[in-house]
Motif scaffolding. Structure first.
Motif, PDB file in Angstrom:
ATOM      1  N   ARG B   3      58.602  48.530  47.636  1.00 34.68           N
ATOM      2  CA  ARG B   3      59.825  48.875  48.373  1.00 34.68           C
ATOM      3  C   ARG B   3      59.911  50.376  48.657  1.00 34.68           C
ATOM      4  N   SER B   4      59.153  51.141  47.851  1.00 36.68           N
ATOM      5  CA  SER B   4      59.240  52.598  48.040  1.00 36.68           C
ATOM      6  C   SER B   4      58.439  53.054  49.258  1.00 36.68           C
ATOM      7  N   ASP B   5      57.557  52.187  49.722  1.00 40.11           N
ATOM      8  CA  ASP B   5      56.761  52.562  50.910  1.00 40.11           C
ATOM      9  C   ASP B   5      57.554  52.233  52.167  1.00 40.11           C
ATOM     10  N   THR B   8      55.870  49.913  54.828  1.00 41.71           N
ATOM     11  CA  THR B   8      55.817  48.531  54.355  1.00 41.71           C
ATOM     12  C   THR B   8      57.209  47.910  54.377  1.00 41.71           C
ATOM     13  N   ARG B   9      58.185  48.703  53.939  1.00 44.22           N
ATOM     14  CA  ARG B   9      59.554  48.170  53.871  1.00 44.22           C
ATOM     15  C   ARG B   9      60.068  47.818  55.261  1.00 44.22           C
ATOM     16  N   ALA B  16      61.007  39.875  58.498  1.00 40.55           N
ATOM     17  CA  ALA B  16      62.067  39.017  57.951  1.00 40.55           C
ATOM     18  C   ALA B  16      63.138  38.755  59.001  1.00 40.55           C
ATOM     19  N   ALA B  17      63.446  39.791  59.795  1.00 36.65           N
ATOM     20  CA  ALA B  17      64.481  39.627  60.826  1.00 36.65           C
ATOM     21  C   ALA B  17      64.052  38.598  61.872  1.00 36.65           C
ATOM     22  N   VAL B  18      62.788  38.688  62.284  1.00 34.19           N
ATOM     23  CA  VAL B  18      62.297  37.731  63.291  1.00 34.19           C
ATOM     24  C   VAL B  18      62.339  36.311  62.724  1.00 34.19           C
ATOM     25  N   LEU B  37      66.435  37.301  53.589  1.00 37.16           N
ATOM     26  CA  LEU B  37      65.061  37.769  53.826  1.00 37.16           C
ATOM     27  C   LEU B  37      65.028  39.260  54.153  1.00 37.16           C
ATOM     28  N   VAL B  38      65.954  39.709  54.992  1.00 37.44           N
ATOM     29  CA  VAL B  38      65.933  41.139  55.341  1.00 37.44           C
ATOM     30  C   VAL B  38      66.457  41.983  54.193  1.00 37.44           C
ATOM     31  N   ALA B  39      67.218  41.379  53.289  1.00 34.47           N
ATOM     32  CA  ALA B  39      67.759  42.136  52.159  1.00 34.47           C
ATOM     33  C   ALA B  39      66.687  42.412  51.114  1.00 34.47           C
ATOM     34  N   LEU B  40      65.787  41.469  50.954  1.00 37.03           N
ATOM     35  CA  LEU B  40      64.815  41.571  49.853  1.00 37.03           C
ATOM     36  C   LEU B  40      63.982  42.857  49.884  1.00 37.03           C
ATOM     37  N   PRO B  41      63.507  43.333  51.042  1.00 33.43           N
ATOM     38  CA  PRO B  41      62.684  44.554  51.015  1.00 33.43           C
ATOM     39  C   PRO B  41      63.482  45.828  50.736  1.00 33.43           C
ATOM     40  N   GLN B  42      64.809  45.761  50.711  1.00 29.55           N
ATOM     41  CA  GLN B  42      65.592  46.995  50.604  1.00 29.55           C
ATOM     42  C   GLN B  42      65.536  47.546  49.180  1.00 29.55           C
ATOM     43  N   ARG B  43      65.767  48.872  49.088  1.00 29.57           N
ATOM     44  CA  ARG B  43      65.536  49.544  47.807  1.00 29.57           C
ATOM     45  C   ARG B  43      66.628  49.266  46.775  1.00 29.57           C
ATOM     46  N   THR B  44      67.859  49.062  47.262  1.00 32.74           N
ATOM     47  CA  THR B  44      68.943  48.814  46.294  1.00 32.74           C
ATOM     48  C   THR B  44      69.747  47.597  46.746  1.00 32.74           C
TER      49      THR B  44
END
Lengths: 813, 107
Positions: B3-5, B8-9, B16-18, B37-44
């Motif tokens: 998630r820090s990249d 990649t994020r 995920a949005a598509v 799905l779009v929430a999962l890659p977020q940092r917090t």
């Protein structure tokens, strides 16, 4: 609490919130709303993109469907079944919700989707059992050449129902339409026939006689209005109509039947119920034809504008059908395959309401707790059946469907006092009819002989049919079967409730919910008609003077304001000569309100009772030329004066009716109202008229109206009355009494206008709205502004427009 | 997934949005699933909820574009549909927020 357990607790809480919200979405009404309106997946938005697939495989042969700029489908096929299938597809794509709603109305199934508000309507329609009459009609049509075409049409409707997104209204009500059936096609015919001939005027007349006496009833609701504008017998136009000898004994004049029993009032509850579900009395129309003898081109011209409810989407659906042997364009009722009013390559036709009496009411002597009724010298059991009316958000309702030898038996469940609480109802439409065949044959007609033959099968409704052909022919004929009533073998008029037990007013050969013969009806050859008149005009006025005709035809007719004006204008045009289609379009735009002359003495009476600005306003009305145009103030004052004056009469003269009744239901026509003298008004007519004029001014001031166009604006709404479904408002001219017909308060008027010259000049037409019932579509209301302005669009039959669907597959005919 | 990249994020979020829009066009639950799905890659977790809501708004915009493409009158008519439009906006925003909570659940 440790950090880990706290984290777990937080996660569990978030999961519970999320899971609870999702679970909530699946429960109760929320689920329905989400299914209908969620972005991307909601069905309400899907309907925006309802383009059909470019290729549709079917069982009825090849056809093409194109839409022109006005959303009118132009369909071409070598086979009639393919033509009908494609027409069904187009109507299913464009008007499915309207079709379903009308079907539900006549089947008594509105409450299932709307709720308790429509229970009265459902009880009536189930009680009349229109559905059984439609079934009987389909049984009769099924094995004729129209049968397979009706079936192909239904296949087309149902294919569109499967292929395309559900119309937005179904999402709003959260239900899916059932398949369209041939009986539904027949039901659409019953709907319009009932709308044009269903009338319980007899009950109102009898109640008025019972409550106020014979003289008052005869004055307020006379059988005939004193004018000289009958359709047949007009000098120079229809004077040469073939008066039938009939070999018939002339019936006693209406209202003078010595054998009449004393009038009995109808129970107020029954009366209220039937008045609430009765079609409006104003349903009328204009039509006229001028023969080539008087036209500039030497070819006849025919015009028609039926006056019906103005609604969104319109009551009519326009379509063009092209077959190798005929091509036809015009309008039909959504749910019906063939063109009802329009023209083909050999001629054009239209209809106006004839107003014939094709309904009677009967009362019975009963026994065995009302389960048996005497019929002549025998006792019979009523045919009784219990049906369930489904009601949305309320318990279902059980209703009893009761039938006698005459037809439906209606009662409002009212307790009996001195009033009549139950009635048998005979109506020609309860029998199997062949109008579908007649309409198909008109579409196919190759000349006037075919037209003459087609009309023999036009069993309902009674209409004034007007035709002009490319061969120079002109026709006027009253269509439909009109019963001959007999009591003890003698002809009697249908102006009272009959004693069904004594077998009064019997219709020989009539079989409700079955197949009737012609035995008890006016012979086809003796129905009012005239072939090739120099010109003819109809506006729902008296068809023929009773003295000239050997049969009882009608209980009453519409007010003659339009009929008088029509003859006046037609006579002038013919006298001038060289009549053109443009002249007849101008005639459709005629806005002269003949009520002004009729009410001039009443207005003059009021003058002495008024002063100041009110008198100035009254003088302006008296000086007005009667042209109901938007830029004038006088018509604004006049039409509101009429309303207020009628209200004053009802309060003064009918206030003594049984308190459970709505006296306004018993108000006379404006033609009669104008002649009523001082004795009908508290304080005399002049005072009443002055008071009404003041009230009119007050209302106009309160509403902030200055000119007629501020008030006389289109208010054409969808049954759901939602802003996104309702049509925009436009000012327009005309009134309830003008040929350019618009009834702002009733939401009615010219539901279609066509003028069809029978030469190479293009015919022209217009709809009050648009052809596509999809509110997202451009063609939803694209004709309305032009309609309000009295404009027309071309009515050609070319196969133009982008190809929308190619139908393939199946056997060619 | 890292998630820090940032790249990649963002790539994962776009993917995920598509996918989410695809699911949301099939069923209203897809709004929640897509938001998740779009929430999962977020940092917090709060950023996850914000991404979920943003997905809901994106779904509304895509629906509006669909209406624009359907015909010139379709979008103006839809904007007149007060109550249905309210349901659509609420479903998108709330559904997005609810889906975004998944970021807080999975850690």
């Amino acid at each position: 609490m440790t950090e880990r357990s706290g984290d777990l607790t937080r996660r569990a809480l978030l999961a519970a919130v999320g899971g609870g919200a999702v679970a909530g979405g699946f429960l109760g009404p929320v689920r329905g709303y989400l299914s209908a309106f969620a972005p991307l997946s909601g069905g309400a938005w899907d309907a925006a993109a309802d383009d059909p697939p470019v290729r549709v495989a079917g069982d009825h042969g090849e056809a093409t469907l194109r839409y022109d700029d006005a959303g009118v489908p132009r369909i071409e096929a070598d086979g009639e079944a393919a033509l009908s299938f494609a027409a069904g597809y187009a109507q299913g794509a464009d008007r499915l919700f309207q079709m379903d709603l009308q079907r539900r109305q006549l089947r008594g199934q509105l409450s299932a989707v709307v709720g308790e508000a429509t229970l009265d309507s459902d009880r009536f329609h189930v009680g009349m059992d229109f559905a059984a009459a439609a079934d009987a009609t389909w049984d009769r049509v099924r094995d004729t050449d129209a049968g397979p075409l009706v079936e192909a049409y239904c296949d087309g409707v149902n294919r569109a129902r499967d292929d395309l997104p559900t119309p937005v209204e179904f999402e709003l009500l959260d239900y899916d339409p059932a398949p369209w059936t041939p009986a539904d096609v027949m039901l659409a015919e019953k709907l319009i026939a009932w709308g044009l001939t269903g009338s319980f005027r007899t009950l109102r007349t009898e109640t008025l006689r019972a409550e106020l006496g014979d003289d008052a009833a005869a004055t307020l609701l006379p059988d005939r209005l004193d004018h000289d504008a009958a359709i047949l017998g007009h000098e120079g136009a229809t004077a040469d109509w073939p008066v039938p000898s009939g070999g018939a004994v002339r019936p006693p004049e209406a209202g003078t039947d010595e054998s009449s029993r004393a009038a009995v009032g109808t129970d107020p509850e029954l009366d209220r119920w039937l008045s609430g579900v009765e079609p409006p009395a104003w349903a009328g129309s204009n039509s006229w034809a001028v023969s080539g003898e008087h036209t500039a081109s030497g070819d006849p011209i025919v015009a028609n504008d039926p006056h019906l409810t103005l609604m969104a989407p319109p009551v009519w659906y326009e379509q063009v059908l092209r077959h190798p042997e005929y091509e036809v364009r015009g309008v039909t009722f959504p749910g019906v395959p063939f063109v009802v009013i329009g023209e083909n390559d050999r001629g054009a036709w239209g209809f106006t309401n004839a107003g014939c009496d094709v309904i009677d009411c009967y009362e019975y002597e009963k026994r065995a707790d009302g389960t048996e009724y005497r019929y002549g010298d025998r006792w019979r059991s009523f045919d009784v059946e219990t049906r369930t009316i489904e009601v949305a958000d309320a318990p279902d309702e059980e209703v009893t469907v009761k039938k006698s030898a005459h037809g439906a038996v209606l009662d409002a469940g009212a307790g009996g006092d001195e009033f009549r609480t139950e009635l048998g109802v005979a109506w020609t439409g309860l029998s199997a009819t062949r109008t579908t065949n007649a309409i198909l044959d008109l579409n196919r007609s190759r000349g006037v002989e075919d037209v003459d033959e087609a009309l023999r099968r036009f069993d309902e409704p009674t209409q004034c049919f007007v035709y002009a052909g490319r061969d120079g022919s002109v026709r006027y004929r009253v269509t439909g079967k009109v019963p001959i009533r007999r009591t003890d073998g003698e002809m009697v008029p249908g102006t009272r409730v009959f004693d069904g037990s004594a077998r009064e007013g019997e219709w020989a050969g009539y079989t409700p919910y079955g197949e009737s013969s012609w035995d008890g009806f006016i012979p086809y050859e003796e129905m009012p008609h005239v072939d090739d008149p120099p010109y003819v005009g109809t506006a729902n006025q008296r068809v023929v003077d009773d003295v000239d005709y050997p049969y009882y035809l009608a209980e009453d007719y519409s007010e003659p304001f339009r009929g008088i004006r029509l003859w006046e204008r037609l006579d002038a045009l013919v006298d001038r000569g060289e009549v053109t289609a443009a002249d007849l379009r101008d005639l459709q735009r005629d806005v002269h309100d003949g009520r002004l002359d009729r009410f001039r003495p009443v207005l003059a009476d009021a003058r002495s009772e008024l002063s100041g600005a009110a008198r100035d306003d009254l003088d302006a009305v008296l000086e007005w030329d009667g042209e109901a145009v938007g830029s004038e103030r006088a018509p604004l004052l006049f039409v509101h004066f009429l309303d207020a004056y009628e209200g004053r009469f009802v309060a003064d003269a009918l206030g003594d009716l049984d308190g459970r009744r709505d006296p306004a239901d018993y108000a006379p026509t404006q033609w009669v109202l104008a002649t009523l003298g001082d004795e009908w008004f508290d304080g005399g007519r002049a005072v009443a008229a002055a008071d009404a004029f003041e009230k009119a001014r007050e209302r106009i001031d309160a509403e902030g109206w200055e000119l007629y166009r501020d008030y006389n604006r289109t208010r054409i709404d969808h049954p759901f009355d939602q802003s996104f479904l309702n049509y925009p408002r436009y000012p327009t001219d005309g009134s309830a009494a003008t040929l350019f017909n618009f009834r702002v308060e009733a939401g009615a008027g010219s539901s279609w206008r066509q003028v069809c010259p029978q030469n190479d000049t293009p015919s022209r037409c217009i709809l009050p709205g648009g052809n596509d019932g999809n509110p997202y579509a451009e063609s939803y209301d694209d004709q309305l502004a032009a309609w309000a302005n009295g404009e027309f669009k071309p009515m050609d039959r070319a196969m133009r427009g982008d190809l929308a669907v190619r139908f393939v597959g199946g056997e060619e005919e | 997934m890292t998630r820090s990249d940032r790249v990649t994020r963002w790539s994962a979020t776009a993917l995920a949005a598509v996918a989410g829009l695809g699911i949301a066009s099939l069923h209203w639950l897809g709004l929640v699933a897509g938001a998740a799905l779009v929430a999962l890659p977020q940092r917090t977790a709060p950023r996850g909820v914000a991404a979920g809501v943003a997905f809901g708004v994106l779904a509304l915009l895509v629906a509006a574009v669909g209406l624009l493409l359907a015909g010139p009158d379709a979008l103006p008519v839809a904007l007149e549909m007060t109550q249905p439009l309210g349901v659509a906006v609420a479903a998108a925003v709330l559904g997005g927020a609810v889906g975004g909570l998944v970021r807080g659940v999975v850690g």
